[in-house]
Scaffold this active site. Structure first.
Site, PDB file in Angstrom:
ATOM      1  N   ILE A  19      -4.190  -2.480   0.070  1.00 38.31           N
ATOM      2  CA  ILE A  19      -5.108  -1.361   0.304  1.00 38.31           C
ATOM      3  C   ILE A  19      -6.526  -1.673  -0.162  1.00 38.31           C
ATOM      4  O   ILE A  19      -7.432  -0.850  -0.009  1.00 38.31           O
ATOM      5  CB  ILE A  19      -4.610  -0.079  -0.406  1.00 38.31           C
ATOM      6  CG1 ILE A  19      -4.468  -0.316  -1.917  1.00 38.31           C
ATOM      7  CG2 ILE A  19      -3.292   0.380   0.195  1.00 38.31           C
ATOM      8  CD1 ILE A  19      -4.086   0.938  -2.688  1.00 38.31           C
ATOM      9  N   GLY A  20      -6.732  -2.850  -0.706  1.00 39.34           N
ATOM     10  CA  GLY A  20      -8.072  -3.208  -1.153  1.00 39.34           C
ATOM     11  C   GLY A  20      -8.132  -4.663  -1.566  1.00 39.34           C
ATOM     12  O   GLY A  20      -7.117  -5.304  -1.831  1.00 39.34           O
ATOM     13  N   GLY A  22     -11.156  -7.616  -3.463  1.00 42.30           N
ATOM     14  CA  GLY A  22     -12.477  -7.918  -3.998  1.00 42.30           C
ATOM     15  C   GLY A  22     -12.455  -9.242  -4.712  1.00 42.30           C
ATOM     16  O   GLY A  22     -11.443  -9.954  -4.731  1.00 42.30           O
ATOM     17  N   GLY A  23     -13.595  -9.576  -5.318  1.00 45.13           N
ATOM     18  CA  GLY A  23     -13.684 -10.845  -6.021  1.00 45.13           C
ATOM     19  C   GLY A  23     -12.766 -10.914  -7.223  1.00 45.13           C
ATOM     20  O   GLY A  23     -12.420 -12.004  -7.696  1.00 45.13           O
ATOM     21  N   MET A  24     -12.366  -9.741  -7.756  1.00 49.92           N
ATOM     22  CA  MET A  24     -11.518  -9.715  -8.947  1.00 49.92           C
ATOM     23  C   MET A  24     -10.045  -9.568  -8.614  1.00 49.92           C
ATOM     24  O   MET A  24      -9.221  -9.387  -9.507  1.00 49.92           O
ATOM     25  CB  MET A  24     -11.943  -8.560  -9.862  1.00 49.92           C
ATOM     26  CG  MET A  24     -13.370  -8.655 -10.338  1.00 49.92           C
ATOM     27  SD  MET A  24     -13.714 -10.146 -11.274  1.00 49.92           S
ATOM     28  CE  MET A  24     -15.430  -9.866 -11.693  1.00 49.92           C
ATOM     29  N   VAL A  27      -5.501  -5.422  -4.194  1.00 50.61           N
ATOM     30  CA  VAL A  27      -4.820  -4.189  -4.595  1.00 50.61           C
ATOM     31  C   VAL A  27      -3.796  -3.828  -3.523  1.00 50.61           C
ATOM     32  O   VAL A  27      -4.113  -3.803  -2.333  1.00 50.61           O
ATOM     33  CB  VAL A  27      -5.824  -3.035  -4.781  1.00 50.61           C
ATOM     34  CG1 VAL A  27      -5.085  -1.764  -5.218  1.00 50.61           C
ATOM     35  CG2 VAL A  27      -6.881  -3.399  -5.807  1.00 50.61           C
ATOM     36  N   LYS A  42      -2.822  -3.830  -9.019  1.00 54.31           N
ATOM     37  CA  LYS A  42      -3.927  -4.799  -9.005  1.00 54.31           C
ATOM     38  C   LYS A  42      -3.360  -6.179  -9.293  1.00 54.31           C
ATOM     39  O   LYS A  42      -2.792  -6.433 -10.352  1.00 54.31           O
ATOM     40  CB  LYS A  42      -4.956  -4.434 -10.064  1.00 54.31           C
ATOM     41  CG  LYS A  42      -6.176  -5.340 -10.085  1.00 54.31           C
ATOM     42  CD  LYS A  42      -7.198  -4.907  -9.069  1.00 54.31           C
ATOM     43  CE  LYS A  42      -8.503  -5.676  -9.209  1.00 54.31           C
ATOM     44  NZ  LYS A  42      -9.537  -5.178  -8.305  1.00 54.31           N
ATOM     45  N   ASP A 135     -18.916  -3.889 -14.338  1.00 58.97           N
ATOM     46  CA  ASP A 135     -18.992  -3.883 -12.868  1.00 58.97           C
ATOM     47  C   ASP A 135     -19.027  -2.445 -12.362  1.00 58.97           C
ATOM     48  O   ASP A 135     -18.336  -2.090 -11.412  1.00 58.97           O
ATOM     49  CB  ASP A 135     -17.808  -4.645 -12.262  1.00 58.97           C
ATOM     50  CG  ASP A 135     -18.043  -4.996 -10.781  1.00 58.97           C
ATOM     51  OD1 ASP A 135     -19.224  -4.997 -10.351  1.00 58.97           O
ATOM     52  OD2 ASP A 135     -17.063  -5.266 -10.069  1.00 58.97           O
TER      53      ASP A 135
END
Length: 534
Positions: A19-20, A22-24, A27, A42, A135
């Site tokens: 569902i998501g 990013g660079g980190m 998800v 996560k 962040d």
């Protein structure tokens, strides 16, 4: 690693689709099998698991995050370190992000202030527990189904980067360069002021739709501006609200609010001043505040506010004018380096400053060495008749006619009243068809428009040029100030030319006037370009 390793590490959860990302990390959605509770999982980057030191640090940070219990922080339900995976299980929020609402429907100024107060409340609680976020941005603020704002992704950036901003050799940034504090970009010691900066930058954007720095350039240029430039003033937002926002994004951490709560106290008071004591109840966004902040939110700011003409904040939603086209870097120990190692201080535009200095010096010298003196003409009190023989007297200044007199009294020609007040020093006179000659006034030059006018013009142009240069250095203005410097510089040259000519009783001539004007324009333009680049 495949999704199967996540499923194997979390047997008590039904792991769903992604569902998501990013660079980190990535998800996934999920549901606790026994409780039926929806969760967000996560999955941290593999570099965390591959680096034993980073892995230990994140486990310590995860314990801190799990202890955070605040209405405006996304709670961590579980942390699993198994089979090469580092997984954080958190509350799943399906109300969208602050960014999605800001970009699609827009947010009113009242909503933006309420959202920021909620974020600051959660941040202060985390800071008190020893956790920095590093962040903060609209995409990391999520809404519950009931409209409560919660801050997500606490501490992940701090663990991964040890507080410093990381970039790839190609210039991609791990994190979000638009909101990064200068000290974070340079890898300096970090305090809650770094999160204050990011939150203040976010509020700046929510209130005006734009960021506090000029657009353009890649992520490295974006970070470099935050390190070496002052933010632009917040336009169309009245005091004291604008002052609170600008203090929160000061380049120097010592000039910012010392923590999130002091920021929230001033923000709540400024919002009460702007929107009324009951603004927070009317806005409809649930916000849990500390007692000091809550008291400030119902009391207008007690600080004196200077009256000024400014556009009042309307009830109309403000929408984002920017999209984020810069892809985030993926965490990889072999490609990421500290941003401080690739950020270079802006080069000093010494050549432009040299051109400005030479042009300015030449502009000042030229009137001293040009044209003749009063000894070659006639000097008398021009308030009375000009005692010369002839039937017609023409008086000019650098080719501009000042008087054309054909009537004379027995003592000579009587100059019109305006001319008598204009002339100071020496002008050019011509009688009938005879050769022209210098005509000087023996009164003090300060009683003439030529004298006082040139001095006032000199002060005016100097003041405006200095103001332009200061605004350019602080990045409070742009190309318009550079363009405006040209006529101001030309006026400065004319003022110097005329003032020196009057005081030394030199005969002003048009070629010298144009020379001084062009030199003044060149000096002002070079100085403005140098200030803009510095």
């Amino acid at each position: 690693m495949t999704l199967s390793s996540v499923v194997a590490a979390l047997p008590q959860y039904a792991v769903g689709e992604q569902i998501g990302e990013g660079g980190m990390g990535v998800v996934y959605g999920g549901v606790h099998r026994q409780l039926g509770r929806p969760v967000a999982i996560k999955r941290l980057p593999h570099a965390v698991a591959e680096d034993p030191r980073m892995s230990e640090r994140f486990e310590h940070e995860a314990r801190l995050l799990a202890r955070l219990d605040h209405p405006h922080i996304v709670p961590v339900y579980d942390y699993v370190r198994q089979q090469g995976e580092h997984l954080l299980v958190m509350e799943r929020l399906d109300g969208g992000t602050v960014w999605s609402r800001f970009a699609e429907d827009g947010l009113t100024a009242q909503q933006s202030c309420a959202i920021t107060l909620a974020a600051l409340s959660g941040l202060h609680a985390a800071h008190e527990a020893g956790v920095l976020h590093l962040d903060v941005k609209p995409k990391n603020l999520l809404f519950t189904s009931t409209g409560v704002v919660k801050v997500a992704d606490f501490g992940i950036s701090q663990v991964v980067s040890e507080g410093a901003t990381l970039v790839t050799h190609a210039g991609a940034v791990l994190g979000t360069p638009a909101y990064i504090a200068p000290e974070q970009a340079m890898g300096n010691a970090l305090t809650p002021a770094a999160d204050v900066y990011a939150t203040g930058t976010m509020l700046y954007e929510l209130l005006c739709g734009d960021l506090p720095f000029e657009r353009g350039g890649g992520p490295i240029a974006m970070i470099q501006k935050r390190v070496y430039q002052d933010p632009r003033p917040l336009q169309n937002v009245p005091e004291p609200l604008a002052g609170v926002v600008m203090r929160s994004i000061a380049r120097d951490p010592a000039a910012r609010y010392r923590n999130a709560e002091t920021f929230a106290i001033d923000l709540a008071g400024a919002a009460a001043h702007q929107f009324g004591p009951d603004w927070l109840m009317r806005v409809g966004t649930p916000v849990h505040l500390a007692p000091q902040v809550s008291a400030s939110s119902t009391n207008p700011s007690l600080r004196p506010v200077r009256e000024r003409d400014t556009v009042s904040l309307s009830q109309q939603p403000i929408r984002a004018t920017l999209v984020d086209p810069i892809p985030a870097a993926r965490l990889s120990g072999s490609t990421l380096v500290p941003a401080a190692s690739v950020i270079k201080p802006p080069s000093s535009p010494w050549l432009l400053w040299l051109v400005a200095a030479v042009a300015l010096l030449t502009m000042v010298v030229v009137p001293f060495v040009s044209s003749g003196t009063q000894d070659k003409g006639i000097t008398q009190d021009l308030a009375g008749p000009v005692r010369v023989d002839g039937t017609r007297l023409v008086v000019t200044l650098a080719g501009i006619p000042l008087a054309d007199v054909t009537e004379r009294v027995p003592e000579g020609f009587v100059l019109p009243g305006a001319t008598r007040w204009i002339v100071g020093g020496v002008v050019t006179a011509k009688v009938d068809d005879q050769p022209s000659f210098p005509l000087g006034s023996d009164r003090t030059p300060w009683l003439s428009i030529m004298g006082t006018g040139s001095a006032l013009l000199l002060l005016f142009t100097l003041a405006y040029l200095e103001s332009n240069l200061r605004a350019l250095r602080k990045r409070q203005t742009g190309v318009a100030a550079v363009i405006a410097s040209v006529p101001l510089g030309f006026g400065l040259g004319l003022a110097v030319w005329l003032l020196v000519s009057v005081l030394l009783k030199h005969e002003p001539t048009l070629p010298i006037a144009l020379t001084c004007g062009v030199l003044g324009a060149a000096a002002a333009l070079s100085a403005s370009l140098a200030a803009k680049r510095a």
